[in-house]
Design an enzyme around this catalytic site. Structure first.
Site, PDB file in Angstrom:
ATOM      1  N   HIS A  84       0.895  -1.272  -0.147  1.00 57.54           N
ATOM      2  CA  HIS A  84       0.111  -0.098   0.020  1.00 57.54           C
ATOM      3  C   HIS A  84       0.956   1.371  -0.440  1.00 57.54           C
ATOM      4  O   HIS A  84       2.061   0.964   0.923  1.00 57.54           O
ATOM      5  CB  HIS A  84      -0.494  -0.031   1.707  1.00 57.54           C
ATOM      6  CG  HIS A  84       0.105   0.348   2.654  1.00 57.54           C
ATOM      7  ND1 HIS A  84       0.017   1.648   3.407  1.00 57.54           N
ATOM      8  CD2 HIS A  84       0.539  -1.006   3.805  1.00 57.54           C
ATOM      9  CE1 HIS A  84       0.804   0.900   3.838  1.00 57.54           C
ATOM     10  NE2 HIS A  84       0.898  -0.593   4.105  1.00 57.54           N
ATOM     11  N   GLU A 136      -2.583  -7.151   6.994  1.00 59.92           N
ATOM     12  CA  GLU A 136      -1.666  -7.116   7.737  1.00 59.92           C
ATOM     13  C   GLU A 136      -1.822  -7.947   9.230  1.00 59.92           C
ATOM     14  O   GLU A 136      -2.821  -8.266  10.071  1.00 59.92           O
ATOM     15  CB  GLU A 136      -1.371  -6.140   8.400  1.00 59.92           C
ATOM     16  CG  GLU A 136      -0.196  -4.640   8.476  1.00 59.92           C
ATOM     17  CD  GLU A 136       0.539  -6.072   7.876  1.00 59.92           C
ATOM     18  OE1 GLU A 136       1.370  -6.649   7.690  1.00 59.92           O
ATOM     19  OE2 GLU A 136       2.153  -5.223   7.647  1.00 59.92           O
TER      20      GLU A 136
END
Length: 193
Positions: A16, A89
């Site tokens: 990201h 994550e």
């Protein structure tokens, strides 16, 4: 440490874009921090680099920073983003929101896991499962996820795991050639500006 096997198919990986916590050097984990202005620009730059990639499927973590990066990359390709919880994550437990520490090597080795956090082995198994699910979609596939998750994937790819991954840099991951054990990791060329 047992290494789960990745399907031997090439794929793109994109971490990201930047968040305020990235800029401050804080551990994010599952804390759902959005992209900052720099992160939005990085996602746009990644989208530009991916325009001629031929990508047919984009799979992302459901966390805001990865989902938004994937949406920006998918838009010029006319693709819908598929979300996969296995690509989220790692849960860093009590370390979330704190400055990045020097405990990663111990965490990767399995000798230390922060209180309330996911083990590195657990992350490794989940990351490989998530990528393998993505690779079942029409190829080529782009996976948009996170830095610690890519540390786990690096180990599964036959590389040193504790290496920081740049924000929003598309990387083409390809199975080893000529009987080698380490997969190729080739960063895309990004336009300046």
């Amino acid at each position: 440490m047992s290494l789960p096997a990745l399907l031997r198919r090439p794929f793109w990986f994109i971490r990201h874009g930047e968040t305020d916590w990235n800029a401050q050097g804080l551990s994010q984990g599952r804390t759902d921090i959005p992209l900052n202005r720099v992160g939005e620009m990085q996602a746009e730059r990644a989208a530009h680099a991916m325009r001629s990639s031929g990508v047919k499927s984009i799979v992302a973590s459901p966390l805001l920073r990865a989902k938004r990066t994937a949406e920006v990359v998918a838009a010029p390709l006319g693709l819908k983003v598929v979300l996969n919880d296995d690509l989220a994550e790692v849960n860093f437990g009590e370390q979330e929101g704190l400055p990045m520490g020097d405990w990663y090597d111990d965490w990767i080795a399995g000798t230390y896991t922060p209180h309330g956090a996911e083990t590195f082995q657990g992350l490794l198994e989940r990351a490989v499962r998530g990528v393998n699910a993505a690779l079942a979609l029409p190829a080529p596939v782009a996976v948009v996820a996170h830095g610690a998750l890519f540390r786990a994937l690096r180990l599964a790819l036959g590389h040193e795991p504790n290496v920081r991954t740049p924000n929003a840099l598309p990387m083409l991951i390809a199975p080893p050639k000529d009987g080698g054990t380490a997969w190729d990791i080739a960063p895309a060329v990004l336009a300046e500006g």
